[in-house]
Design a protein around this motif. Sequence first.
Motif, PDB file in Angstrom:
ATOM      1  N   ASP A  15       0.953  -1.110   0.058  1.00  9.31           N
ATOM      2  CA  ASP A  15      -0.039  -0.107  -0.209  1.00  9.31           C
ATOM      3  C   ASP A  15       0.838   1.200  -0.016  1.00  9.31           C
ATOM      4  O   ASP A  15       1.859   1.345   0.741  1.00  9.31           O
ATOM      5  N   THR A  16       0.557   2.155  -0.882  1.00  7.47           N
ATOM      6  CA  THR A  16       1.149   3.393  -0.846  1.00  7.47           C
ATOM      7  C   THR A  16       0.414   4.693  -0.844  1.00  7.47           C
ATOM      8  O   THR A  16      -0.827   4.426  -1.094  1.00  7.47           O
ATOM      9  N   PRO A  17       0.772   5.851  -0.732  1.00 10.21           N
ATOM     10  CA  PRO A  17      -0.218   6.973  -1.084  1.00 10.21           C
ATOM     11  C   PRO A  17      -0.908   7.169  -2.306  1.00 10.21           C
ATOM     12  O   PRO A  17      -1.859   7.977  -2.502  1.00 10.21           O
ATOM     13  N   PHE A  18      -0.330   6.418  -3.354  1.00  5.16           N
ATOM     14  CA  PHE A  18      -0.757   6.334  -4.644  1.00  5.16           C
ATOM     15  C   PHE A  18      -1.784   5.261  -4.755  1.00  5.16           C
ATOM     16  O   PHE A  18      -1.977   4.696  -5.928  1.00  5.16           O
ATOM     17  N   GLY A  19      -2.262   4.494  -3.901  1.00  7.26           N
ATOM     18  CA  GLY A  19      -2.748   3.235  -3.964  1.00  7.26           C
ATOM     19  C   GLY A  19      -1.600   1.930  -4.061  1.00  7.26           C
ATOM     20  O   GLY A  19      -0.429   1.973  -3.827  1.00  7.26           O
ATOM     21  N   PRO A  20      -2.335   0.792  -3.950  1.00  8.55           N
ATOM     22  CA  PRO A  20      -1.402  -0.213  -3.893  1.00  8.55           C
ATOM     23  C   PRO A  20      -0.571  -0.730  -5.317  1.00  8.55           C
ATOM     24  O   PRO A  20      -1.096  -0.127  -6.242  1.00  8.55           O
ATOM     25  N   PHE A  75       9.488   6.455  -2.300  1.00  7.11           N
ATOM     26  CA  PHE A  75       9.176   7.131  -3.411  1.00  7.11           C
ATOM     27  C   PHE A  75       8.051   7.932  -3.566  1.00  7.11           C
ATOM     28  O   PHE A  75       7.716   9.253  -3.686  1.00  7.11           O
ATOM     29  N   LEU A  76       6.951   7.256  -3.517  1.00  8.36           N
ATOM     30  CA  LEU A  76       5.549   7.728  -3.651  1.00  8.36           C
ATOM     31  C   LEU A  76       4.984   8.514  -2.395  1.00  8.36           C
ATOM     32  O   LEU A  76       4.086   8.994  -2.455  1.00  8.36           O
ATOM     33  N   SER A  77       5.987   8.418  -1.211  1.00  8.71           N
ATOM     34  CA  SER A  77       5.633   9.270  -0.194  1.00  8.71           C
ATOM     35  C   SER A  77       6.346  10.700  -0.347  1.00  8.71           C
ATOM     36  O   SER A  77       6.406  11.505   0.727  1.00  8.71           O
ATOM     37  N   GLY A  78       7.084  11.087  -1.552  1.00 13.21           N
ATOM     38  CA  GLY A  78       7.789  12.078  -1.802  1.00 13.21           C
ATOM     39  C   GLY A  78       9.238  12.141  -1.416  1.00 13.21           C
ATOM     40  O   GLY A  78       9.875  13.079  -1.691  1.00 13.21           O
ATOM     41  N   GLU A  79       9.707  11.029  -0.997  1.00 17.11           N
ATOM     42  CA  GLU A  79      11.224  11.085  -0.694  1.00 17.11           C
ATOM     43  C   GLU A  79      12.084  10.844  -2.046  1.00 17.11           C
ATOM     44  O   GLU A  79      11.632  10.185  -2.967  1.00 17.11           O
ATOM     45  N   ASP A  80      13.232  11.488  -1.942  1.00 13.53           N
ATOM     46  CA  ASP A  80      14.312  11.373  -3.158  1.00 13.53           C
ATOM     47  C   ASP A  80      14.899  10.061  -3.111  1.00 13.53           C
ATOM     48  O   ASP A  80      15.693   9.861  -2.399  1.00 13.53           O
TER      49      ASP A  80
END
Length: 425
Positions: A15-20, A75-80
Amino acid sequence: MKQARSISPAFCLRDTPFGPVAVLWSVYRNEPKICRVLLSHPENPAGDSVKKIFPDSELASSSTMNPVLDQIEAFLSGEDVRFSIDRLCLDLCSAFQRSVLLADYAIPRGLVSTYKLIAKHLANPKGARAVGTALANNPFPLIIPCHRVLRSDGGLGGFQYGLKMKRALLEMEGIAFRDEEHVVMQDFFYGDQSGKAERKEQRGKQSMDEMLNAQQQHWENTLSETEEMFGAEPSEPARVAAELFQKEGKKRILELGGGQGRDTLFFAGKGFSVDVLDYTEQSLTTIVKKARQSGLSDRVAAIRHDVRKPLPFRDETFDACYSHMLYCMALTTAELEQLSSEIHRVLRPDGLNLYTVRSTGDAHYGAGVSRGEDLYEVAGFIVHFFNREKIKQLAKGYDLIGIEAFEEGPLPRKLFRVTMRKRVK
């Protein structure tokens, strides 16, 4: 994309901020490899996509894939995040698609390119549509950042998971938009007049020294984040070198660029006395710790040193010098000539210098940012690629015993193994 194998891959879900997100993987050439990365579309979650494409695929965890899922989530949480492509099964792609994906992989966070510029970079100036098709069928989104490629007018173009997600990914990476579907025009990656890549920083073009110096901190950060970046087993070149050194009765070895110590400890375990140099503090800390844990501290001397400076040893100190891919790091040809001369100085008469370098036949050659002299920056790392002529150029004062081509790693990397002997006057 080539026809997939008949055996259904296993898959992992996260699961990620952009969905699974689903990562499909299978064992290829005795190694777990990523076959596909599937993101979620609003009407089509990743788990459902897996079942539609590979109905026989089974959910299976993997210690190899879990770090990849961690990176995707970050990555999908905004980290580089800088992804590695070593785990990708690029053999599933055609040669042309691989070249497009590698060119796309080189585009760093915060920059974008266009289909036309990538085609031009690949010496196919009329191939923009073909580039678009290759990216539309990218099996590894995010890891290969196809969302960073646009139309020449700054329009979003296409994206297999929808333009809303493409825009969200770009905005997350700091790309500004002038309207709903067009980015603010900027210096596109691969956009210089020569058609070769040149990253343009806001503060202007960096000097060569600044770029090379910046690599030290980049390696420091990378090695501190990844405990066994290159694995724990010794490299094949180290095994070959040890056999040769033992055959010739060599005892004291100088190793340049010890990394995390896998070859250093191998040599010490074989009975050699090893002086190892590296320019990162993290490498030295790791090597000293491992040597102590292995009971090999008496055979390993670790020194922090930048090989662009004179070697900190007296003349004729060592029986042999070994370095695995140190020569192909961020060093200019002039610096490599100076280094070869310094190695020659500290070798005893008849001493051996065995080193490996990535060749101009490597898949990454020509990809990424051109730094001159066959230096290219890919995913933040500057690599110096070699042809046979450059190897001969660096052999002054040596007898060149052999130049052997070999492959290493899952890409695979294409390298030369070079063996030279200090010429006796």
